[in-house]
Write a protein that holds these residues in place. Sequence first.
Motif, mmCIF file in Angstrom:
data_model
loop_
_atom_site.group_PDB
_atom_site.id
_atom_site.type_symbol
_atom_site.label_atom_id
_atom_site.label_comp_id
_atom_site.label_asym_id
_atom_site.label_seq_id
_atom_site.Cartn_x
_atom_site.Cartn_y
_atom_site.Cartn_z
ATOM 1 N N LEU A 148 0.847 -1.201 0.000
ATOM 2 C CA LEU A 148 0.000 0.000 0.000
ATOM 3 C C LEU A 148 0.880 1.248 0.000
ATOM 4 O O LEU A 148 1.997 1.227 0.521
ATOM 5 N N LYS A 149 0.374 2.320 -0.577
ATOM 6 C CA LYS A 149 1.110 3.580 -0.636
ATOM 7 C C LYS A 149 1.372 4.114 0.774
ATOM 8 O O LYS A 149 0.573 3.891 1.689
ATOM 9 N N PRO A 150 2.459 4.855 0.966
ATOM 10 C CA PRO A 150 2.839 5.343 2.292
ATOM 11 C C PRO A 150 2.047 6.570 2.736
ATOM 12 O O PRO A 150 2.609 7.632 3.007
ATOM 13 N N ALA A 151 0.734 6.447 2.824
ATOM 14 C CA ALA A 151 -0.116 7.527 3.318
ATOM 15 C C ALA A 151 -0.266 7.377 4.834
ATOM 16 O O ALA A 151 0.151 6.373 5.419
ATOM 17 N N ASP A 152 -0.860 8.368 5.479
ATOM 18 C CA ASP A 152 -1.137 8.298 6.907
ATOM 19 C C ASP A 152 -2.067 7.104 7.161
ATOM 20 O O ASP A 152 -3.214 7.097 6.694
ATOM 21 N N PRO A 153 -1.637 6.072 7.888
ATOM 22 C CA PRO A 153 -2.467 4.875 8.059
ATOM 23 C C PRO A 153 -3.758 5.137 8.825
ATOM 24 O O PRO A 153 -4.788 4.511 8.551
#
Length: 205
Positions: A148-153
């Motif tokens: 998954l993309k490194p966005a705010d989980p």
Amino acid sequence: MTNPPRLTDRKREAILQAAIAEFRASGYEATSMDKIAATADVSKRTVYNHFPSKDDLFAAILQQLWESSAAMSELSYSAARPLREQLLELMQQKMRMMSDAHFMDLARVAIAAAIHSPERAVEMLSRIGKREEGVTVWIRAAQADGKLKPADPEFAAMLLQGQLKTFAFWPQIAMGQGPLAEDRQAAVVSTIVDMFLAYFQTEAN
């Protein structure tokens, strides 16, 4: 062989169910211990033997809500399983919880009381909210695995679960709608998961 519930346990459960019904119908402030006793078909003394105050009774209801939420098993991230398969399972678990009539009754009572007296419910509702951290942990693990993309989980988890609640929680809580039919549940879960992955899944996967 399972032993039948003791009389005292049956009375305690009857009191809890009566309190849930009365709190839902009249709200916390307007509900009296006398009314709860009458609805439960027990004496007022019996109510106070189990619950010394209305606050204690309300706390027991919130504890049931917490236990209902906590009983839901957590799904750990697996690098060997397809993302979609795991996410479908996660959201199906939550959908089952939101389709449970007892859980929803407890949620209605807690939310109504929190609106009128936030200090009574804020701690327990906060604990329940922490149950949603399981999805955040799953997303964080999938990010660490490069899936998954490194966005705010936490933000990603809120988006995912918020869409589910839009269909399967808030209409039932706020507008009295019934639970979704099974085919509708499957369609909602599938669409939400596909939308989430379309945005957050890495191109390599």
